[in-house]
Design a protein around this motif. Sequence first.
Motif, mmCIF file in Angstrom:
data_model
loop_
_atom_site.group_PDB
_atom_site.id
_atom_site.type_symbol
_atom_site.label_atom_id
_atom_site.label_comp_id
_atom_site.label_asym_id
_atom_site.label_seq_id
_atom_site.Cartn_x
_atom_site.Cartn_y
_atom_site.Cartn_z
ATOM 1 N N ALA A 1 11.915 3.379 -1.740
ATOM 2 C CA ALA A 1 11.586 4.097 -0.515
ATOM 3 C C ALA A 1 10.513 3.376 0.287
ATOM 4 O O ALA A 1 10.568 3.335 1.524
ATOM 5 N N ALA A 2 9.521 2.798 -0.400
ATOM 6 C CA ALA A 2 8.469 2.064 0.293
ATOM 7 C C ALA A 2 9.036 0.831 0.996
ATOM 8 O O ALA A 2 8.640 0.508 2.129
ATOM 9 N N PRO B 1 0.819 -1.228 0.000
ATOM 10 C CA PRO B 1 0.000 0.000 0.000
ATOM 11 C C PRO B 1 0.844 1.265 0.000
ATOM 12 O O PRO B 1 0.404 2.307 -0.512
ATOM 13 N N LEU B 2 2.059 1.195 0.558
ATOM 14 C CA LEU B 2 2.923 2.377 0.571
ATOM 15 C C LEU B 2 3.398 2.736 -0.835
ATOM 16 O O LEU B 2 3.605 3.913 -1.142
ATOM 17 N N ILE B 3 3.582 1.730 -1.687
ATOM 18 C CA ILE B 3 3.952 2.019 -3.078
ATOM 19 C C ILE B 3 2.814 2.764 -3.763
ATOM 20 O O ILE B 3 3.035 3.776 -4.455
ATOM 21 N N PHE B 4 1.580 2.303 -3.557
ATOM 22 C CA PHE B 4 0.439 2.960 -4.192
ATOM 23 C C PHE B 4 0.268 4.390 -3.692
ATOM 24 O O PHE B 4 0.114 5.321 -4.490
ATOM 25 N N THR C 1 -12.355 -2.960 7.800
ATOM 26 C CA THR C 1 -12.487 -2.473 9.169
ATOM 27 C C THR C 1 -11.995 -1.030 9.203
ATOM 28 O O THR C 1 -11.330 -0.565 8.277
ATOM 29 N N LEU C 2 -12.313 -0.348 10.283
ATOM 30 C CA LEU C 2 -11.960 1.067 10.365
ATOM 31 C C LEU C 2 -10.460 1.289 10.501
ATOM 32 O O LEU C 2 -9.961 2.370 10.202
ATOM 33 N N ASP C 3 -9.741 0.265 10.950
ATOM 34 C CA ASP C 3 -8.296 0.404 11.148
ATOM 35 C C ASP C 3 -7.498 -0.302 10.063
ATOM 36 O O ASP C 3 -6.371 -0.723 10.295
ATOM 37 N N ILE C 4 -8.086 -0.419 8.870
ATOM 38 C CA ILE C 4 -7.385 -1.132 7.803
ATOM 39 C C ILE C 4 -6.122 -0.398 7.392
ATOM 40 O O ILE C 4 -5.163 -0.994 6.889
ATOM 41 N N SER C 5 -6.090 0.908 7.622
ATOM 42 C CA SER C 5 -4.894 1.695 7.304
ATOM 43 C C SER C 5 -4.360 2.353 8.568
ATOM 44 O O SER C 5 -5.046 3.171 9.177
ATOM 45 N N PRO C 6 -3.127 2.020 8.972
ATOM 46 C CA PRO C 6 -2.511 2.703 10.112
ATOM 47 C C PRO C 6 -1.821 4.001 9.711
ATOM 48 O O PRO C 6 -0.820 4.387 10.314
ATOM 49 N N GLY C 7 -2.362 4.650 8.681
ATOM 50 C CA GLY C 7 -1.771 5.900 8.209
ATOM 51 C C GLY C 7 -0.995 5.752 6.915
ATOM 52 O O GLY C 7 -0.067 6.516 6.651
ATOM 53 N N PHE C 8 -1.382 4.781 6.073
ATOM 54 C CA PHE C 8 -0.675 4.579 4.802
ATOM 55 C C PHE C 8 -0.706 5.831 3.930
ATOM 56 O O PHE C 8 0.248 6.126 3.214
ATOM 57 N N GLY C 9 -1.823 6.560 3.966
ATOM 58 C CA GLY C 9 -1.932 7.749 3.140
ATOM 59 C C GLY C 9 -0.945 8.825 3.535
ATOM 60 O O GLY C 9 -0.325 9.476 2.682
ATOM 61 N N TYR C 10 -0.767 9.021 4.834
ATOM 62 C CA TYR C 10 0.179 10.035 5.310
ATOM 63 C C TYR C 10 1.624 9.558 5.113
ATOM 64 O O TYR C 10 2.503 10.337 4.741
ATOM 65 N N THR C 11 1.859 8.275 5.367
ATOM 66 C CA THR C 11 3.204 7.745 5.191
ATOM 67 C C THR C 11 3.632 7.792 3.726
ATOM 68 O O THR C 11 4.824 7.883 3.415
ATOM 69 N N GLY C 12 2.646 7.743 2.820
ATOM 70 C CA GLY C 12 2.958 7.862 1.405
ATOM 71 C C GLY C 12 3.653 9.170 1.066
ATOM 72 O O GLY C 12 4.447 9.238 0.118
ATOM 73 N N ILE C 13 3.378 10.225 1.840
ATOM 74 C CA ILE C 13 4.058 11.505 1.621
ATOM 75 C C ILE C 13 5.545 11.352 1.917
ATOM 76 O O ILE C 13 6.400 11.837 1.167
ATOM 77 N N ILE C 14 5.861 10.654 3.017
ATOM 78 C CA ILE C 14 7.263 10.408 3.362
ATOM 79 C C ILE C 14 7.933 9.578 2.273
ATOM 80 O O ILE C 14 9.063 9.865 1.854
ATOM 81 N N VAL C 15 7.236 8.547 1.798
ATOM 82 C CA VAL C 15 7.789 7.679 0.754
ATOM 83 C C VAL C 15 8.096 8.492 -0.501
ATOM 84 O O VAL C 15 9.182 8.371 -1.098
ATOM 85 N N ALA C 16 7.150 9.320 -0.910
ATOM 86 C CA ALA C 16 7.346 10.120 -2.127
ATOM 87 C C ALA C 16 8.502 11.098 -1.974
ATOM 88 O O ALA C 16 9.294 11.291 -2.912
ATOM 89 N N MET C 17 8.630 11.711 -0.806
ATOM 90 C CA MET C 17 9.712 12.677 -0.595
ATOM 91 C C MET C 17 11.065 11.977 -0.539
ATOM 92 O O MET C 17 12.061 12.476 -1.077
ATOM 93 N N LEU C 18 11.119 10.819 0.114
ATOM 94 C CA LEU C 18 12.376 10.069 0.142
ATOM 95 C C LEU C 18 12.794 9.643 -1.262
ATOM 96 O O LEU C 18 13.983 9.551 -1.570
ATOM 97 N N ALA C 19 11.802 9.374 -2.112
ATOM 98 C CA ALA C 19 12.085 8.954 -3.488
ATOM 99 C C ALA C 19 12.341 10.134 -4.415
ATOM 100 O O ALA C 19 12.556 9.934 -5.616
#
Length: 349
Positions: A299-300, A67-70, A271-289
């Motif tokens: 980066a992911a 999910p972090l790649i996406f 479930t409501l906790d299916i993502s532990p913040g993948f959307g926000y962590t994606g910002i870190i992944v994109a910036m590292l890349a």
Amino acid sequence: MRLEPVANPTWTRSLGLPALALFATVVVASLLAMVAGAQPFSVLGLIVKGAFGSKFALLETLNRATPLIFTGLAVAVAFRAKLWNIGAEAQLYMGAVVTVVLGTGALAWPSFALLPTIAVAAMLAGAVVLLVPTFLKTRFGVDEVVTTLLLNFVVLLWVSMLLEGPLKDPMGLGWPKSARLIGEARLPRIAEGLRLHWGFGLALISALVVWVIQRRSTLGYEMRAVGLNPAAARFAGIPVNAVLIKTALLSGGLAALAGFSEVAGLKGNLTLDISPGFGYTGIIVAMLALLNPLGVVVAALFVAGIFVGADSMSRAAGVPTYLADIMLALALLAMVLAIMLTKFRVRRD
């Protein structure tokens, strides 16, 4: 002191400064581990071992990276055109909702037809979520940072309502979760007996497709032009608003695929906790890349390895897993500084 633009950064400057930023992150994290009462190098070794030291650990890291790649690709695409998409979390959940609605028996189709249909529908739903803030930006000048960020909370509350109402599993013993997907709506495993599913393969293909779009297509050229200078791009005849709309459709769709892969490939239900913040962590992944689609994959894997390895390290060394969050925060700050120093040099007057 002042910042002076660097006209043509050398490759040593462009690659060396980000590498130095990651090295500085490791050094600071080692010092923090020492303060926590552990041997710094042993802690780093435990993180690496916990993330890549066994077949099980490697597969868990790849699952976490999917999910972090996406989401990383979604952010990289949007940021390249200076469309500040902070709402990948909302787009992820929208893709997950559509996956559950269509994958729990609404369509009695075979897998070869059902899975692509669900994936495309999920992408369209995620694209619509980002299309609204983009329209407000292009039509009324509304700051998309605010609207995309707030939509995360709106969509999450809406999903909570669905899981307590229309999507609630009647056989779930009262827990707020959806019914499980039918077998035809599940992504197959890459190998029998392994948890790694073909969502990871889809993520790699998506990274390659985005790279081709950015480097070899007219849309990619227009996105880079709009990101570098919207006024100049408009003067050159590029339809800036149309490019932003296309960028939003692609970015939102990529983030929604993260929700599709988590539900159809790993969890099997919502479930409501299916993502532990993948959307926000994606910002870190994109910036590292550095917003490079192929770099997003690396980066992911790096970020996923830290998270998976930190869990193992915490049990073995008695160090809090929050060390992983600190490492990621330091890596992001150091990378932002490295990017700035790549484009500017500090001069003393």
